[in-house]
Design a protein around this motif. Structure first.
Motif, PDB file in Angstrom:
ATOM      1  N   ALA A 101       0.862  -1.322   0.068  1.00  0.00           N
ATOM      2  CA  ALA A 101       0.158  -0.038   0.160  1.00  0.00           C
ATOM      3  C   ALA A 101       0.992   1.045   0.083  1.00  0.00           C
ATOM      4  CB  ALA A 101      -0.884  -0.234   1.159  1.00  0.00           C
ATOM      5  N   ASP A 102       1.874   1.228   0.618  1.00  0.00           N
ATOM      6  CA  ASP A 102       3.159   2.301   0.417  1.00  0.00           C
ATOM      7  C   ASP A 102       4.009   2.674  -0.784  1.00  0.00           C
ATOM      8  OD1 ASP A 102       2.120   2.494   3.278  1.00  0.00           O
ATOM      9  OD2 ASP A 102       3.928   1.634   4.091  1.00  0.00           O
ATOM     10  N   ALA A 103       3.688   1.615  -1.668  1.00  0.00           N
ATOM     11  CA  ALA A 103       4.612   1.451  -2.743  1.00  0.00           C
ATOM     12  C   ALA A 103       4.284   2.709  -3.845  1.00  0.00           C
ATOM     13  CB  ALA A 103       4.655   0.291  -3.430  1.00  0.00           C
ATOM     14  N   ASP A 104       5.071   3.266  -4.395  1.00  0.00           N
ATOM     15  CA  ASP A 104       5.032   4.219  -5.508  1.00  0.00           C
ATOM     16  C   ASP A 104       4.411   3.347  -6.715  1.00  0.00           C
ATOM     17  OD1 ASP A 104       5.425   5.864  -7.618  1.00  0.00           O
ATOM     18  OD2 ASP A 104       7.240   6.792  -6.978  1.00  0.00           O
ATOM     19  N   PRO A 105       3.338   3.709  -7.303  1.00  0.00           N
ATOM     20  CA  PRO A 105       3.049   2.758  -8.306  1.00  0.00           C
ATOM     21  C   PRO A 105       3.789   2.776  -9.658  1.00  0.00           C
ATOM     22  CG  PRO A 105       1.375   4.830  -7.823  1.00  0.00           C
ATOM     23  CD  PRO A 105       2.375   4.529  -6.697  1.00  0.00           C
ATOM     24  N   ASP A 106       4.505   4.110  -9.836  1.00  0.00           N
ATOM     25  CA  ASP A 106       5.271   4.277 -10.891  1.00  0.00           C
ATOM     26  C   ASP A 106       6.590   3.332 -10.715  1.00  0.00           C
ATOM     27  OD1 ASP A 106       3.934   6.142 -12.209  1.00  0.00           O
ATOM     28  OD2 ASP A 106       4.835   7.842 -11.345  1.00  0.00           O
ATOM     29  N   ARG A 107       6.929   3.245  -9.572  1.00  0.00           N
ATOM     30  CA  ARG A 107       7.960   2.016  -9.298  1.00  0.00           C
ATOM     31  C   ARG A 107       7.621   0.747  -9.565  1.00  0.00           C
ATOM     32  NH1 ARG A 107      11.693   3.301  -4.269  1.00  0.00           N
ATOM     33  NH2 ARG A 107      12.919   1.947  -5.588  1.00  0.00           N
ATOM     34  N   LEU A 108       6.514   0.427  -9.254  1.00  0.00           N
ATOM     35  CA  LEU A 108       5.993  -0.932  -9.446  1.00  0.00           C
ATOM     36  C   LEU A 108       5.907  -1.079 -10.838  1.00  0.00           C
ATOM     37  CD1 LEU A 108       3.150  -1.075  -6.720  1.00  0.00           C
ATOM     38  CD2 LEU A 108       5.404  -1.900  -6.809  1.00  0.00           C
ATOM     39  N   GLU A 109       5.481  -0.099 -11.704  1.00  0.00           N
ATOM     40  CA  GLU A 109       5.118  -0.327 -13.002  1.00  0.00           C
ATOM     41  C   GLU A 109       6.557  -0.512 -13.669  1.00  0.00           C
ATOM     42  OE1 GLU A 109       3.142   2.464 -14.829  1.00  0.00           O
ATOM     43  OE2 GLU A 109       3.186   1.915 -16.976  1.00  0.00           O
ATOM     44  N   LEU A 111       9.230  -1.999 -12.391  1.00  0.00           N
ATOM     45  CA  LEU A 111       9.567  -3.270 -12.143  1.00  0.00           C
ATOM     46  C   LEU A 111       9.060  -4.408 -12.851  1.00  0.00           C
ATOM     47  CD1 LEU A 111      11.419  -4.636  -9.776  1.00  0.00           C
ATOM     48  CD2 LEU A 111       9.118  -5.227  -8.800  1.00  0.00           C
ATOM     49  N   ILE A 112       7.500  -4.097 -13.004  1.00  0.00           N
ATOM     50  CA  ILE A 112       6.828  -4.923 -14.121  1.00  0.00           C
ATOM     51  C   ILE A 112       7.569  -4.800 -15.509  1.00  0.00           C
ATOM     52  CG2 ILE A 112       4.629  -5.401 -15.008  1.00  0.00           C
ATOM     53  CD1 ILE A 112       3.465  -4.616 -12.143  1.00  0.00           C
ATOM     54  N   GLN A 113       7.956  -3.628 -15.899  1.00  0.00           N
ATOM     55  CA  GLN A 113       8.496  -3.614 -17.218  1.00  0.00           C
ATOM     56  C   GLN A 113       9.814  -4.288 -17.436  1.00  0.00           C
ATOM     57  OE1 GLN A 113       8.847   0.935 -17.548  1.00  0.00           O
ATOM     58  NE2 GLN A 113       6.585   1.007 -18.543  1.00  0.00           N
ATOM     59  N   LEU A 114      10.740  -4.214 -16.369  1.00  0.00           N
ATOM     60  CA  LEU A 114      11.787  -4.840 -16.247  1.00  0.00           C
ATOM     61  C   LEU A 114      12.023  -6.384 -15.995  1.00  0.00           C
ATOM     62  CD1 LEU A 114      14.994  -4.510 -16.625  1.00  0.00           C
ATOM     63  CD2 LEU A 114      14.947  -4.144 -13.932  1.00  0.00           C
ATOM     64  N   ASN A 115      11.277  -6.838 -14.903  1.00  0.00           N
ATOM     65  CA  ASN A 115      11.120  -8.308 -14.837  1.00  0.00           C
ATOM     66  C   ASN A 115      10.072  -9.121 -15.502  1.00  0.00           C
ATOM     67  OD1 ASN A 115      12.833  -7.434 -12.615  1.00  0.00           O
ATOM     68  ND2 ASN A 115      11.683  -8.052 -11.105  1.00  0.00           N
ATOM     69  N   VAL A 116       9.217  -8.446 -16.117  1.00  0.00           N
ATOM     70  CA  VAL A 116       7.990  -9.100 -16.901  1.00  0.00           C
ATOM     71  C   VAL A 116       8.176  -8.702 -18.135  1.00  0.00           C
ATOM     72  CG1 VAL A 116       5.637  -9.593 -16.975  1.00  0.00           C
ATOM     73  CG2 VAL A 116       6.565  -9.434 -14.825  1.00  0.00           C
ATOM     74  N   THR A 117       7.997  -7.431 -18.690  1.00  0.00           N
ATOM     75  CA  THR A 117       7.529  -7.116 -20.117  1.00  0.00           C
ATOM     76  C   THR A 117       8.988  -7.257 -20.762  1.00  0.00           C
ATOM     77  OG1 THR A 117       6.068  -5.484 -19.134  1.00  0.00           O
ATOM     78  CG2 THR A 117       7.076  -5.252 -21.666  1.00  0.00           C
ATOM     79  N   ALA A 118      10.017  -6.704 -20.400  1.00  0.00           N
ATOM     80  CA  ALA A 118      11.078  -7.075 -20.973  1.00  0.00           C
ATOM     81  C   ALA A 118      11.556  -8.436 -21.315  1.00  0.00           C
ATOM     82  CB  ALA A 118      12.375  -6.449 -20.300  1.00  0.00           C
ATOM     83  N   GLU A 150       3.883 -16.141   0.605  1.00  0.00           N
ATOM     84  CA  GLU A 150       4.071 -15.555   2.229  1.00  0.00           C
ATOM     85  C   GLU A 150       5.337 -15.431   2.752  1.00  0.00           C
ATOM     86  OE1 GLU A 150       4.867 -19.264   1.130  1.00  0.00           O
ATOM     87  OE2 GLU A 150       2.615 -18.795   1.055  1.00  0.00           O
ATOM     88  N   MET A 151       6.727 -15.586   1.984  1.00  0.00           N
ATOM     89  CA  MET A 151       7.976 -15.525   2.557  1.00  0.00           C
ATOM     90  C   MET A 151       8.621 -14.213   2.398  1.00  0.00           C
ATOM     91  SD  MET A 151      10.636 -17.748  -0.137  1.00  0.00           S
ATOM     92  CE  MET A 151       9.469 -19.250  -0.169  1.00  0.00           C
ATOM     93  N   PHE A 152       7.798 -13.303   1.761  1.00  0.00           N
ATOM     94  CA  PHE A 152       8.768 -12.196   1.251  1.00  0.00           C
ATOM     95  C   PHE A 152       7.928 -11.019   1.328  1.00  0.00           C
ATOM     96  CE2 PHE A 152      12.294 -10.955  -0.870  1.00  0.00           C
ATOM     97  CZ  PHE A 152      12.144 -10.032  -1.862  1.00  0.00           C
ATOM     98  N   ALA A 153       8.543  -9.662   1.548  1.00  0.00           N
ATOM     99  CA  ALA A 153       7.649  -8.623   1.949  1.00  0.00           C
ATOM    100  C   ALA A 153       7.659  -7.625   0.307  1.00  0.00           C
ATOM    101  CB  ALA A 153       8.537  -7.524   2.760  1.00  0.00           C
ATOM    102  N   GLY A 154       8.090  -8.199  -0.622  1.00  0.00           N
ATOM    103  CA  GLY A 154       8.000  -7.492  -1.860  1.00  0.00           C
ATOM    104  C   GLY A 154       7.143  -8.181  -2.798  1.00  0.00           C
ATOM    105  N   SER A 155       5.910  -7.886  -2.418  1.00  0.00           N
ATOM    106  CA  SER A 155       4.815  -8.368  -3.126  1.00  0.00           C
ATOM    107  C   SER A 155       4.833  -8.721  -4.565  1.00  0.00           C
ATOM    108  CB  SER A 155       3.357  -8.005  -2.893  1.00  0.00           C
ATOM    109  OG  SER A 155       3.662  -6.573  -2.928  1.00  0.00           O
ATOM    110  N   VAL A 156       5.060  -7.679  -5.407  1.00  0.00           N
ATOM    111  CA  VAL A 156       5.072  -7.428  -6.677  1.00  0.00           C
ATOM    112  C   VAL A 156       6.432  -8.125  -7.364  1.00  0.00           C
ATOM    113  CG1 VAL A 156       5.166  -5.861  -8.620  1.00  0.00           C
ATOM    114  CG2 VAL A 156       3.500  -5.502  -6.901  1.00  0.00           C
ATOM    115  N   TYR A 157       7.539  -7.972  -6.607  1.00  0.00           N
ATOM    116  CA  TYR A 157       8.567  -8.685  -6.941  1.00  0.00           C
ATOM    117  C   TYR A 157       8.381 -10.070  -7.041  1.00  0.00           C
ATOM    118  CZ  TYR A 157      13.547 -10.582  -7.069  1.00  0.00           C
ATOM    119  OH  TYR A 157      14.460 -11.315  -7.469  1.00  0.00           O
ATOM    120  N   GLY A 158       7.906 -10.951  -6.122  1.00  0.00           N
ATOM    121  CA  GLY A 158       7.591 -12.155  -6.244  1.00  0.00           C
ATOM    122  C   GLY A 158       6.372 -12.373  -7.160  1.00  0.00           C
TER     123      GLY A 158
END
Ligand SMILES: NC(=O)c1ccc[n+]([C@@H]2O[C@H](COP(=O)([O-])OP(=O)(O)OC[C@H]3O[C@@H](n4cnc5c(N)ncnc54)[C@H](OP(=O)(O)O)[C@@H]3O)[C@@H](O)[C@H]2O)c1
Length: 272
Positions: A101-109, A111-118, A150-158
């Motif tokens: 809930a505290d995450a910056d949505p642009d940073r989440l996006e 991360l998704i561009q790098l880890n998923v889209t690319a 459940e093992m990680f605090a970085g929800s979108v990273y996981g």
């Protein structure tokens, strides 16, 4: 005339540090020519000069920010059009920690561009280039956090890493019969810069679960040599992963049906 069999070229993303840099080293020693991509071109050039001198292979450096469409597009075109490329190591990635809930949505996006889209676009371009030749390998670097919400605090990273595993399994199912090989590597905590870059200092990771990056890559390459689709370098028993996969497949006959399961108490609707 040299009788050395050419392995072709390997394109390694995120080769300027950590896991990608060690892949570059090991692949050069195996005899691959290299195309190394990342943003920090100075570090790539230093690595390239060492590998040319030590391994005698050709090494090309490509400055690319994989969250920038034009940079990504250049690498995609190369993968589609260069018949010498026989291996893609889809390694570049980043992590993001902290409450969702505290995450910056642009940073989440981002991360998704790098880890998923690319990762997806590069795998797509590699598959398009490899399929007509009936050979080629894609190694996707996932993470064990993709197995453990459940093992990680970085929800979108996981979640991005769960995507990498699923994508790899799907591509294997679709393209293995055409001669293409896929491997998902799921590292646990590994001693690289990713921890400091993501704001979670590596000193917070217990030493007994932190793998040396050289050992990690050597195990991953051994897994590739052994023909593994999914490599979890720290897992002692391959049978434990096979059991997880078997449990998932056991669901298959019941995942789609004409009516909900009786336990939901839903009255059947007759077709009009
Ligand atoms: N270390 C671990 O504990 C661990 C565990 C599981 C999975 N992994 C995965 O392993 C992979 C490699 O990470 P690492 O641990 O080796 O971390 P690292 O040392 O931080 O390396 C990350 C690499 O990705 C590149 N990169 C980052 N952002 C990029 C961007 N926007 N465009 C292009 N390249 C970019 C970096 O190069 P530049 O900064 O020069 O661009 C660097 O070469 C990642 O996919 C990571 O998720 C790591």
């Amino acid at each position: 005339m040299s009788d050395k069999i050419s392995l072709g070229s390997a394109l390694v993303t995120g080769a300027s540090s950590g896991i990608g840099a060690v892949y570059a080293d090991r692949l050069a020693r195996r005899g691959y020519d290299l195309i190394l991509a990342a943003r920090d071109v100075g570090r790539l050039e230093t690595l390239a000069a060492r590998l040319r001198a030590e391994a005698g292979v050709k090494v090309e450096v490509v400055k690319a920010d994989l969250t920038v469409r034009e940079d990504l597009g250049r690498l995609e075109r190369r993968l589609r059009d260069d018949p010498a490329i026989s291996l893609l190591v889809n390694n570049a990635g980043a992590a993001l920690f902290g409450p969702f809930a505290d995450a910056d949505p642009d940073r989440l996006e981002n991360l998704i561009q790098l880890n998923v889209t690319a990762v997806t676009r590069l795998a797509n371009a590699a598959a398009a280039g490899f399929a007509p030749r009936g050979r080629g390998t894609v190694v996707n670097i996932g993470s064990i956090v993709g197995l453990g919400p459940e093992m990680f605090a970085g929800s979108v990273y996981g979640a991005t890493k769960a995507f990498v595993l699923y994508l790899t399994q799907t591509l294997h199912a679709e393209l293995a019969s055409q001669g293409l090989r896929f491997q998902a590597v799921l590292p646990g905590a590994t001693r690289t810069e990713i921890w400091d870059r993501s704001g979670r200092g590596i000193e917070n990771v217990p030493d007994e679960i932190l793998m040396d990056v050289d050992e990690l890559v050597d195990a991953a390459l051994s897994g590739l040599d052994q023909g593994e689709l999914v490599t979890i370098p720290s897992l002692p028993e391959a049978a434990d992963w096979a059991a997880v996969d078997a449990a998932r497949l056991k669901l298959a006959p019941n995942l789609s049906a004409r009516h909900p399961a009786p336990r939901y108490g839903v009255k059947a609707v007759e077709p009009a």
